[in-house]
Scaffold this motif. Sequence first.
Motif, PDB file in Angstrom:
ATOM      1  N   THR A  98      -4.491 -14.202  -0.468  1.00  0.00           N
ATOM      2  CA  THR A  98      -3.778 -12.985  -0.861  1.00  0.00           C
ATOM      3  C   THR A  98      -3.070 -12.330   0.327  1.00  0.00           C
ATOM      4  O   THR A  98      -2.685 -11.158   0.246  1.00  0.00           O
ATOM      5  CB  THR A  98      -4.757 -11.986  -1.484  1.00  0.00           C
ATOM      6  N   GLY A  99      -2.896 -13.070   1.406  1.00  0.00           N
ATOM      7  CA  GLY A  99      -2.270 -12.503   2.599  1.00  0.00           C
ATOM      8  C   GLY A  99      -0.852 -12.027   2.359  1.00  0.00           C
ATOM      9  O   GLY A  99      -0.441 -10.986   2.888  1.00  0.00           O
ATOM     10  N   ASN A 100      -0.075 -12.790   1.555  1.00  0.00           N
ATOM     11  CA  ASN A 100       1.300 -12.375   1.271  1.00  0.00           C
ATOM     12  C   ASN A 100       1.335 -11.053   0.510  1.00  0.00           C
ATOM     13  O   ASN A 100       2.141 -10.161   0.819  1.00  0.00           O
ATOM     14  CB  ASN A 100       2.016 -13.461   0.464  1.00  0.00           C
ATOM     15  N   TYR A 101       0.448 -10.925  -0.478  1.00  0.00           N
ATOM     16  CA  TYR A 101       0.418  -9.691  -1.264  1.00  0.00           C
ATOM     17  C   TYR A 101      -0.040  -8.505  -0.420  1.00  0.00           C
ATOM     18  O   TYR A 101       0.487  -7.390  -0.569  1.00  0.00           O
ATOM     19  CB  TYR A 101      -0.498  -9.875  -2.478  1.00  0.00           C
ATOM     20  N   GLN A 102      -1.010  -8.720   0.451  1.00  0.00           N
ATOM     21  CA  GLN A 102      -1.473  -7.632   1.308  1.00  0.00           C
ATOM     22  C   GLN A 102      -0.377  -7.168   2.257  1.00  0.00           C
ATOM     23  O   GLN A 102      -0.203  -5.954   2.486  1.00  0.00           O
ATOM     24  CB  GLN A 102      -2.705  -8.092   2.091  1.00  0.00           C
ATOM     25  N   GLU A 103       0.368  -8.121   2.789  1.00  0.00           N
ATOM     26  CA  GLU A 103       1.455  -7.750   3.703  1.00  0.00           C
ATOM     27  C   GLU A 103       2.566  -7.017   2.979  1.00  0.00           C
ATOM     28  O   GLU A 103       3.138  -6.054   3.508  1.00  0.00           O
ATOM     29  CB  GLU A 103       1.992  -9.011   4.380  1.00  0.00           C
ATOM     30  N   ILE A 104       2.879  -7.442   1.769  1.00  0.00           N
ATOM     31  CA  ILE A 104       3.955  -6.792   1.019  1.00  0.00           C
ATOM     32  C   ILE A 104       3.548  -5.384   0.586  1.00  0.00           C
ATOM     33  O   ILE A 104       4.291  -4.417   0.775  1.00  0.00           O
ATOM     34  CB  ILE A 104       4.336  -7.644  -0.204  1.00  0.00           C
ATOM     35  N   LEU A 105       2.361  -5.264   0.006  1.00  0.00           N
ATOM     36  CA  LEU A 105       1.915  -3.961  -0.477  1.00  0.00           C
ATOM     37  C   LEU A 105       1.668  -2.979   0.660  1.00  0.00           C
ATOM     38  O   LEU A 105       1.720  -1.765   0.453  1.00  0.00           O
ATOM     39  CB  LEU A 105       0.646  -4.126  -1.322  1.00  0.00           C
ATOM     40  N   GLY A 106       1.405  -3.481   1.836  1.00  0.00           N
ATOM     41  CA  GLY A 106       1.241  -2.606   2.992  1.00  0.00           C
ATOM     42  C   GLY A 106       2.533  -2.303   3.711  1.00  0.00           C
ATOM     43  O   GLY A 106       2.531  -1.557   4.703  1.00  0.00           O
ATOM     44  N   SER A 107       3.643  -2.860   3.209  1.00  0.00           N
ATOM     45  CA  SER A 107       4.940  -2.649   3.853  1.00  0.00           C
ATOM     46  C   SER A 107       5.630  -1.435   3.241  1.00  0.00           C
ATOM     47  O   SER A 107       5.692  -1.280   2.007  1.00  0.00           O
ATOM     48  CB  SER A 107       5.823  -3.885   3.697  1.00  0.00           C
ATOM     49  N   GLU A 108       6.179  -0.591   4.087  1.00  0.00           N
ATOM     50  CA  GLU A 108       6.921   0.575   3.606  1.00  0.00           C
ATOM     51  C   GLU A 108       8.241   0.166   2.966  1.00  0.00           C
ATOM     52  O   GLU A 108       8.737   0.841   2.055  1.00  0.00           O
ATOM     53  CB  GLU A 108       7.172   1.522   4.777  1.00  0.00           C
ATOM     54  N   GLN A 109       8.800  -0.955   3.415  1.00  0.00           N
ATOM     55  CA  GLN A 109      10.061  -1.427   2.866  1.00  0.00           C
ATOM     56  C   GLN A 109       9.931  -1.752   1.379  1.00  0.00           C
ATOM     57  O   GLN A 109      10.832  -1.440   0.586  1.00  0.00           O
ATOM     58  CB  GLN A 109      10.525  -2.668   3.644  1.00  0.00           C
ATOM     59  N   PHE A 110       8.832  -2.369   0.992  1.00  0.00           N
ATOM     60  CA  PHE A 110       8.640  -2.732  -0.418  1.00  0.00           C
ATOM     61  C   PHE A 110       8.627  -1.495  -1.301  1.00  0.00           C
ATOM     62  O   PHE A 110       9.254  -1.480  -2.372  1.00  0.00           O
ATOM     63  CB  PHE A 110       7.341  -3.512  -0.583  1.00  0.00           C
TER      64      PHE A 110
ATOM     65  N   ALA B 276       8.154 -15.583  -3.168  1.00  0.00           N
ATOM     66  CA  ALA B 276       7.482 -15.817  -4.445  1.00  0.00           C
ATOM     67  C   ALA B 276       6.560 -14.662  -4.796  1.00  0.00           C
ATOM     68  O   ALA B 276       6.487 -14.231  -5.962  1.00  0.00           O
ATOM     69  CB  ALA B 276       6.690 -17.128  -4.376  1.00  0.00           C
ATOM     70  N   ALA B 277       5.850 -14.126  -3.806  1.00  0.00           N
ATOM     71  CA  ALA B 277       4.963 -12.986  -4.058  1.00  0.00           C
ATOM     72  C   ALA B 277       5.760 -11.747  -4.475  1.00  0.00           C
ATOM     73  O   ALA B 277       5.354 -11.016  -5.394  1.00  0.00           O
ATOM     74  CB  ALA B 277       4.130 -12.697  -2.813  1.00  0.00           C
ATOM     75  N   ILE B 278       6.907 -11.511  -3.824  1.00  0.00           N
ATOM     76  CA  ILE B 278       7.725 -10.349  -4.183  1.00  0.00           C
ATOM     77  C   ILE B 278       8.275 -10.502  -5.606  1.00  0.00           C
ATOM     78  O   ILE B 278       8.328  -9.534  -6.372  1.00  0.00           O
ATOM     79  CB  ILE B 278       8.864 -10.169  -3.171  1.00  0.00           C
ATOM     80  N   SER B 279       8.678 -11.708  -5.967  1.00  0.00           N
ATOM     81  CA  SER B 279       9.210 -11.915  -7.318  1.00  0.00           C
ATOM     82  C   SER B 279       8.140 -11.669  -8.377  1.00  0.00           C
ATOM     83  O   SER B 279       8.432 -11.080  -9.434  1.00  0.00           O
ATOM     84  CB  SER B 279       9.761 -13.333  -7.446  1.00  0.00           C
ATOM     85  N   LEU B 280       6.903 -12.072  -8.108  1.00  0.00           N
ATOM     86  CA  LEU B 280       5.834 -11.800  -9.065  1.00  0.00           C
ATOM     87  C   LEU B 280       5.516 -10.309  -9.143  1.00  0.00           C
ATOM     88  O   LEU B 280       5.252  -9.783 -10.226  1.00  0.00           O
ATOM     89  CB  LEU B 280       4.587 -12.595  -8.684  1.00  0.00           C
ATOM     90  N   LEU B 281       5.535  -9.632  -8.015  1.00  0.00           N
ATOM     91  CA  LEU B 281       5.334  -8.192  -8.038  1.00  0.00           C
ATOM     92  C   LEU B 281       6.474  -7.484  -8.764  1.00  0.00           C
ATOM     93  O   LEU B 281       6.261  -6.453  -9.429  1.00  0.00           O
ATOM     94  CB  LEU B 281       5.210  -7.653  -6.606  1.00  0.00           C
ATOM     95  N   THR B 282       7.680  -8.028  -8.665  1.00  0.00           N
ATOM     96  CA  THR B 282       8.811  -7.481  -9.416  1.00  0.00           C
ATOM     97  C   THR B 282       8.564  -7.583 -10.917  1.00  0.00           C
ATOM     98  O   THR B 282       8.834  -6.637 -11.677  1.00  0.00           O
ATOM     99  CB  THR B 282      10.100  -8.232  -9.049  1.00  0.00           C
ATOM    100  N   ILE B 283       8.042  -8.722 -11.350  1.00  0.00           N
ATOM    101  CA  ILE B 283       7.718  -8.892 -12.766  1.00  0.00           C
ATOM    102  C   ILE B 283       6.634  -7.911 -13.191  1.00  0.00           C
ATOM    103  O   ILE B 283       6.687  -7.325 -14.288  1.00  0.00           O
ATOM    104  CB  ILE B 283       7.286 -10.342 -13.037  1.00  0.00           C
ATOM    105  N   VAL B 284       5.651  -7.685 -12.326  1.00  0.00           N
ATOM    106  CA  VAL B 284       4.583  -6.731 -12.642  1.00  0.00           C
ATOM    107  C   VAL B 284       5.146  -5.321 -12.796  1.00  0.00           C
ATOM    108  O   VAL B 284       4.782  -4.579 -13.730  1.00  0.00           O
ATOM    109  CB  VAL B 284       3.488  -6.786 -11.557  1.00  0.00           C
ATOM    110  N   VAL B 285       6.046  -4.921 -11.892  1.00  0.00           N
ATOM    111  CA  VAL B 285       6.655  -3.590 -11.985  1.00  0.00           C
ATOM    112  C   VAL B 285       7.466  -3.461 -13.273  1.00  0.00           C
ATOM    113  O   VAL B 285       7.402  -2.441 -13.982  1.00  0.00           O
ATOM    114  CB  VAL B 285       7.543  -3.318 -10.756  1.00  0.00           C
ATOM    115  N   LEU B 286       8.226  -4.504 -13.612  1.00  0.00           N
ATOM    116  CA  LEU B 286       9.013  -4.470 -14.845  1.00  0.00           C
ATOM    117  C   LEU B 286       8.114  -4.394 -16.067  1.00  0.00           C
ATOM    118  O   LEU B 286       8.402  -3.663 -17.030  1.00  0.00           O
ATOM    119  CB  LEU B 286       9.918  -5.703 -14.920  1.00  0.00           C
ATOM    120  N   LEU B 287       7.006  -5.128 -16.061  1.00  0.00           N
ATOM    121  CA  LEU B 287       6.066  -5.066 -17.172  1.00  0.00           C
ATOM    122  C   LEU B 287       5.434  -3.685 -17.286  1.00  0.00           C
ATOM    123  O   LEU B 287       5.191  -3.189 -18.392  1.00  0.00           O
ATOM    124  CB  LEU B 287       4.985  -6.136 -17.007  1.00  0.00           C
ATOM    125  N   ALA B 288       5.152  -3.057 -16.140  1.00  0.00           N
ATOM    126  CA  ALA B 288       4.581  -1.704 -16.173  1.00  0.00           C
ATOM    127  C   ALA B 288       5.574  -0.710 -16.767  1.00  0.00           C
ATOM    128  O   ALA B 288       5.203   0.136 -17.599  1.00  0.00           O
ATOM    129  CB  ALA B 288       4.177  -1.280 -14.767  1.00  0.00           C
TER     130      ALA B 288
END
Length: 346
Positions: A99-111, A314-326
């Motif tokens: 889950t390193g990619n997700y942790q780095e993305i969610l901890g990024s202010e840019q995201f 790939a992790a950002i694209s999946l998080l994008t789908i999660v945001v759209l689903l929310a």
Amino acid sequence: MAAQLDDGVGSAVPQTGGGGAPPARRGPGSRRAGPGAPHPSARRIPRLPARRAPYLLLLPALLATAVFLGWPMVRNLLLSFQNLNMKELIQHLTDWRGTGNYQEILGSEQFWRVTLRTLVFTAVNVVLIMVLGVLIGLLLARLGKKMRLTLSLALVLAWAMPVIAATTVFQWLFDSRYGVVNWLLDNAGWHAMAHYDWVGTQLSTFSVITVLIVWQSLPFVALNLYAATTTIPRELYEAARMDGAGTWQVFTSVTFPFLRPFFLATTFLEIIWVFKAFPQIFAINEGGPDRLTETLPIYAFTEGVGNLHFGMGAAISLLTIVVLLAVTAHYLRLTLRQERHEENEL
């Protein structure tokens, strides 16, 4: 000799008359074959139960969805747990990162900045599309036959234009040196706009993209609204006019309540359309200037393909789908709540 032949022929032919022997009787389980009856040796075609028929009809579409959407999603999910850069891609290495990619993305202010920007961008565009689309649809319902045909043809041509072709046209329209928009503004008295760079700032770039997306989306809303208004009984409008209702009161008391399902469904589709908009934003300025117009789809592409961090993309694209689903779930919950409220009023 002739008598013997006659006797042989007579004995071979079954007798059905009164003096002849009765025909051989069939067994209790046998059936007499009529002129339209099927041959006893024909196989019976088994009939499918009525409950299974819908599932069998859906089976081809479900298989196509599983192959062309489900499998890439699974591959993308597996890729999001890997550290896949150019080195791993060339050497065919699999470096699992968990889950390193997700942790780095969610901890990024840019995201989170890009996520907020995407939500605001989607909200502004959807509001403009729905308001202008409804106004044009109501205008179509009031125009004469010739003017309605002319406006409908213009809307269809705008809807039929490919996305990249339309984006190229808008690039030329808003070009800083040869653009028609700058030329018109200059001739109208705004001489400071003669060589204005429309993709030089965040606000101006988003303005061009918004005009493009709204222009492409208006035909869908306007034509569908006009088609929906033709299903409203004219007696309701006549009754409202006789009661002294104005234009706005007619819309709020007759048109909007009757077409409420249309507004809900169309708004839902426009949210998805604007949220996942990619070619318009990327072709105008590739998310610039300084990545200030990046939305989540552009952000995923830039990190994945542009910076060669495929696992991160790939992790950002999946998080994008999660945001759209929310966002979709929240909108559907509001829709169901509204429908429940209407049922209670009835």
